[in-house]
Scaffold this motif. Sequence first.
Motif, short mmCIF file in Angstrom:
data_model
loop_
_atom_site.label_atom_id
_atom_site.label_comp_id
_atom_site.label_asym_id
_atom_site.label_seq_id
_atom_site.Cartn_x
_atom_site.Cartn_y
_atom_site.Cartn_z
N LEU A 105 -9.65 -56.26 -11.57
CA LEU A 105 -8.74 -56.85 -10.57
C LEU A 105 -8.70 -58.36 -10.72
O LEU A 105 -9.69 -59.00 -11.06
N THR A 106 -7.54 -58.93 -10.43
CA THR A 106 -7.37 -60.38 -10.50
C THR A 106 -7.79 -61.02 -9.18
O THR A 106 -8.01 -60.34 -8.17
N VAL A 107 -7.87 -62.35 -9.18
CA VAL A 107 -8.19 -63.08 -7.96
C VAL A 107 -7.16 -62.76 -6.87
O VAL A 107 -7.52 -62.52 -5.71
N ALA A 108 -5.89 -62.74 -7.25
CA ALA A 108 -4.83 -62.46 -6.27
C ALA A 108 -4.98 -61.06 -5.68
O ALA A 108 -4.78 -60.86 -4.47
N ILE A 114 -9.36 -58.62 0.56
CA ILE A 114 -10.11 -59.40 1.56
C ILE A 114 -9.28 -59.56 2.83
O ILE A 114 -9.79 -59.41 3.95
N ASP A 115 -8.01 -59.87 2.66
CA ASP A 115 -7.13 -60.02 3.83
C ASP A 115 -7.02 -58.71 4.61
O ASP A 115 -6.95 -58.71 5.85
N VAL A 128 -17.11 -61.72 -12.72
CA VAL A 128 -16.03 -60.85 -12.25
C VAL A 128 -15.14 -61.64 -11.30
O VAL A 128 -15.63 -62.28 -10.37
N ALA A 129 -13.84 -61.59 -11.54
CA ALA A 129 -12.90 -62.37 -10.74
C ALA A 129 -12.93 -61.98 -9.27
O ALA A 129 -13.02 -60.79 -8.93
N CYS A 130 -12.84 -62.99 -8.40
CA CYS A 130 -12.82 -62.71 -6.96
C CYS A 130 -12.30 -63.93 -6.22
O CYS A 130 -12.59 -65.08 -6.59
N ALA A 131 -11.54 -63.67 -5.18
CA ALA A 131 -11.07 -64.75 -4.31
C ALA A 131 -12.24 -65.30 -3.50
O ALA A 131 -13.31 -64.68 -3.40
#
Length: 502
Positions: A105-108, A114-115, A128-131
């Motif tokens: 999964l991408t940051v977006a 999360i939202d 690993v990508a994460c917001a």
Amino acid sequence: MLSIFDQGPPDPCPTPFNLAAHVLRHAPHQSDKIALSVIGANESDDWSYARLETAIRGTATGLLKAGIKPGEIALMRLGNTVEFPIAYLGAIAAGIVPVPTSSQLTVAETQKIIDELAPAVILRDRNVACADHPHQIDLSALENMRDLPPVSYDMGDPNRMAYVVYTSGTSGKPRAVAHAHRAIWARQMMVDGWYGLTPSDRLCHAGAFNWTYTLGTGLMDPWAIGATALIPAAEMDINKLPALLRDHEATIFAAAPGVFRKILQTDESLHMPKLRHGLCAGEKLSRHLHEHWQQATGTGLYEAYGMSEVSTFISSNPDQPARGDALGQPQVGRRIAILGPDGPVAQGDEGTIAVHQTDPGLMLTYLNAPSEADAKMQGVWFLTGDQGAMAVDGQITYLGRDDDMMNAGGYRVSPVEVEAALSKHPGITQVGAAAVEVKEDTYVIAAFYTGPQILDEADLNAYVQENLARYKQPRAFIHLDVLPAGGNGKLLRRALPAYFKV
């Protein structure tokens, strides 16, 4: 007779109950037995049941000490390491609700999750990508929790929420599927109905730790019965899998069909004397692939059908192989029907595969979208959205997603049927079928295939004329280097028409 399978309900789930406690129930009396081997080319990392339980219950203590409360959500952004199942079961042991997600999964994409879920914490591998999130626990902190004093399992109502998984999103927006602790109890129906699994088995799963197919079939189910799980190391070359299976004496091998296909294309010896059979899920297993594997290895393949909302509930097994092109039959303890608009259809007729609302493996709801979950109910039946037909012996033939069904010239055609016929062609390694628009409001069936070379279209036309009714025959054949697939390797039929040029 109507298309209903019902041989009685399973034993009721005990109460109080905890999913992780059930998975580790054999640890106290077989502490020295190997529960997990992470197998590499030259060595393995072995985890006894005692070591595994200590790490999981210590991690549970650490998560509680970090301020996460039972019932709160922990988003998992971890890679393909043993820390993934340890953190997952550690959270559940403490009553915390983990949300395993793909490391791709991408940051977006993680920001949307999360939202939507407002997790209390993110369990995080920095690779690993994460917001952004104010409360993150990294790998080193998780590893340090393993030696903490063991938590007391958070026991309670088996119907309370245990974990959340996301649907693939191939038919729209991915939805957060909330599952109860009782889901692991329901998975016992797979042990005989699909796996043919015993405590003495050594089950190897080819998937990554952070894939839910691996988490369930490859790890939790073997542990819950007291067997040994084998997982190839992250860097393992797929060409080395046959040697690993042989050297580590795997008795059952589980993977997506694409993995079996790739193994058959290698030059490696497929002599695996301890292997009893293979398990397939994730996409439809073609009869050609099954036959090729059986000829090459002398072992059978048994497939299962399921979905994120229910896991797998229709399958073949060593005692009851699938007949013809059927998937198999519902596992004993399930109540399954094939529905039309007015309820169960006659045996042999096409309809929507449906699961009774009392199935212990059925999800609780879609988090933040309960109305969408309610919309999938038809009376007491949960509609899967997949089409099938039930024979008089209960065996079910899969006919594709309702929204994947092709309509060409006024006929509804299952892509699975077209793909099954073309997959037997000697020059085709993988095939996907879809309806494509050749002019406004005019659709034909197109076959998209991979293979060593572009095949002669006249020969392909002659081939389908011999193997398919005229209305099922593709009118176009497109050779691709690779077919579009999702993160779990499943064919994305919806993406195929984009590769068609008029």
